[in-house]
Write an enzyme that holds these catalytic residues in place. Structure first.
Site, mmCIF file in Angstrom:
data_model
loop_
_atom_site.group_PDB
_atom_site.id
_atom_site.type_symbol
_atom_site.label_atom_id
_atom_site.label_comp_id
_atom_site.label_asym_id
_atom_site.label_seq_id
_atom_site.Cartn_x
_atom_site.Cartn_y
_atom_site.Cartn_z
ATOM 1 N N ALA A 153 1.853 -0.934 7.221
ATOM 2 C CA ALA A 153 0.860 -0.161 8.057
ATOM 3 C C ALA A 153 1.569 0.960 8.998
ATOM 4 O O ALA A 153 2.856 1.096 8.855
ATOM 5 C CB ALA A 153 0.408 -1.146 9.082
ATOM 6 N N GLU A 169 -7.072 0.104 -0.094
ATOM 7 C CA GLU A 169 -6.587 -1.072 0.708
ATOM 8 C C GLU A 169 -7.495 -1.763 1.515
ATOM 9 O O GLU A 169 -7.110 -2.984 1.428
ATOM 10 C CB GLU A 169 -5.640 -0.009 1.717
ATOM 11 C CG GLU A 169 -4.291 0.383 1.199
ATOM 12 C CD GLU A 169 -3.563 1.295 2.038
ATOM 13 O OE1 GLU A 169 -2.447 1.382 1.589
ATOM 14 O OE2 GLU A 169 -3.746 1.631 3.213
ATOM 15 N N THR A 187 7.006 0.818 2.544
ATOM 16 C CA THR A 187 7.347 -0.715 2.625
ATOM 17 C C THR A 187 6.704 -1.537 1.642
ATOM 18 O O THR A 187 7.495 -2.124 1.082
ATOM 19 C CB THR A 187 7.086 -0.941 3.987
ATOM 20 O OG1 THR A 187 7.246 -0.096 4.961
ATOM 21 C CG2 THR A 187 7.962 -2.167 4.360
ATOM 22 N N GLY A 220 -0.754 7.042 4.036
ATOM 23 C CA GLY A 220 -0.450 7.223 2.487
ATOM 24 C C GLY A 220 -1.782 7.691 1.759
ATOM 25 O O GLY A 220 -1.738 8.178 0.510
ATOM 26 N N GLY A 262 -3.555 4.311 6.330
ATOM 27 C CA GLY A 262 -4.037 5.279 5.613
ATOM 28 C C GLY A 262 -2.933 6.401 5.693
ATOM 29 O O GLY A 262 -3.327 7.621 5.111
ATOM 30 N N ASP A 315 0.870 -5.457 2.342
ATOM 31 C CA ASP A 315 1.029 -4.160 2.793
ATOM 32 C C ASP A 315 1.570 -3.563 3.912
ATOM 33 O O ASP A 315 1.857 -4.416 4.715
ATOM 34 C CB ASP A 315 -0.755 -3.856 2.582
ATOM 35 C CG ASP A 315 -1.117 -2.403 2.382
ATOM 36 O OD1 ASP A 315 -0.166 -1.498 2.279
ATOM 37 O OD2 ASP A 315 -2.242 -2.014 2.088
#
Ligand code: 5RP
Length: 234
Positions: A85, A105, A31, A99, A97, A83
């Site tokens: 989620a 982050e 995303t 990824g 996290g 970012d």
């Protein structure tokens, strides 16, 4: 509507938060990648921003798209970070996290005046915990930390990549910790933070200022204190 289309809708809705001249934290995941591609288009059309990437891979993508980058040597504060989620709850507490970029982050989020989370509808939950909480650990302490987290009631798996332990940008390993429902995420965050050998964990408490969640074609803007409808076409 497929989750990919919802991700794209949430990403588009986030662009109106980015002002000319902004220092922008660039998130990780699919995303956030949609956001970065859209920002690249805006930059090529004349938008002036400088980005701080949350992973090496994101830095490379941003550079390819012509987004100028900066570092904490040059800036103390980030105007806005956008970012993704893995889960968010009604208090806008997050699990991040998936990824593997949770450490950078969280550093970037902690330096951001605004943290805007972009999410498809599958990420919205009443109680965090269906998605495993990633915990970044130094390799030396990994078996010890694993047992300690198991004693808190989680099923813990060392994240693998191509048959080997996954290694983060900072050279650490990740333990994926499945707790089931987490009734008190702030208390769990404190317990994880206090374990020697834990570098960082993927619970982001009181950090998100806004969540833009797409459900079908509609994007809803959630604040910690109020909820409004966002225009998905800025
Ligand atoms: C990466 C993350 C991502 O933001 C999270 O995993 C969501 O990813 P996606 O947008 O691909 O669903 O925290 O560390």
């Amino acid at each position: 509507m497929a989750h990919d289309a919802e991700k794209e809708a949430a990403a588009r809705a986030s662009l109106r938060f980015v002002r000319d001249g902004a220092i922008a934290g660039l998130g990780s995941g699919s995303t956030a990648t949609d956001v970065i591609r859209l920002l690249g288009e805006r930059v090529r059309a004349g938008l002036k921003i400088r980005g701080i990437p949350t992973s090496r891979q994101v830095g490379e993508l941003a550079a390819t798209l012509g987004i100028p980058l900066t570092t904490f040597n040059e800036v103390q504060e980030i105007d806005i970070t956008i970012d993704g989620a893995d889960e968010f709850d009604p208090q806008l507490s997050l699990i991040k996290g998936g990824g593997g970029a949770l450490l950078r982050e969280k550093v970037v989020a902690s330096a951001s005046r605004q943290l805007v989370i972009v999410a498809d509808s599958s990420k919205q939950v009443h109680t965090l915990g269906n998605f495993p909480v990633p915990v970044e650990v130094i390799a030396f302490a990994e078996p010890l930390v694993k047992r300690r987290i198991e004693m808190l009631g989680a099923t813990v798996i060392l994240r693998q990549s191509n048959g080997r332990p996954f290694v983060t940008d900072e050279g650490h390993h990740i333990l994926d910790c499945r707790f089931g429902q987490i009734p008190d995420a702030a208390a769990l965050a404190r317990k994880l933070r206090d374990m020697p050998g834990v570098v960082e964990h993927g619970l982001f408490i009181n950090m998100a200022t806004v969540v833009l969640v797409a459900r079908g074609h509609e994007v809803t803007e959630l604040h910690r204190d109020k909820t409004t409808r966002a225009d998905p076409k800025p």
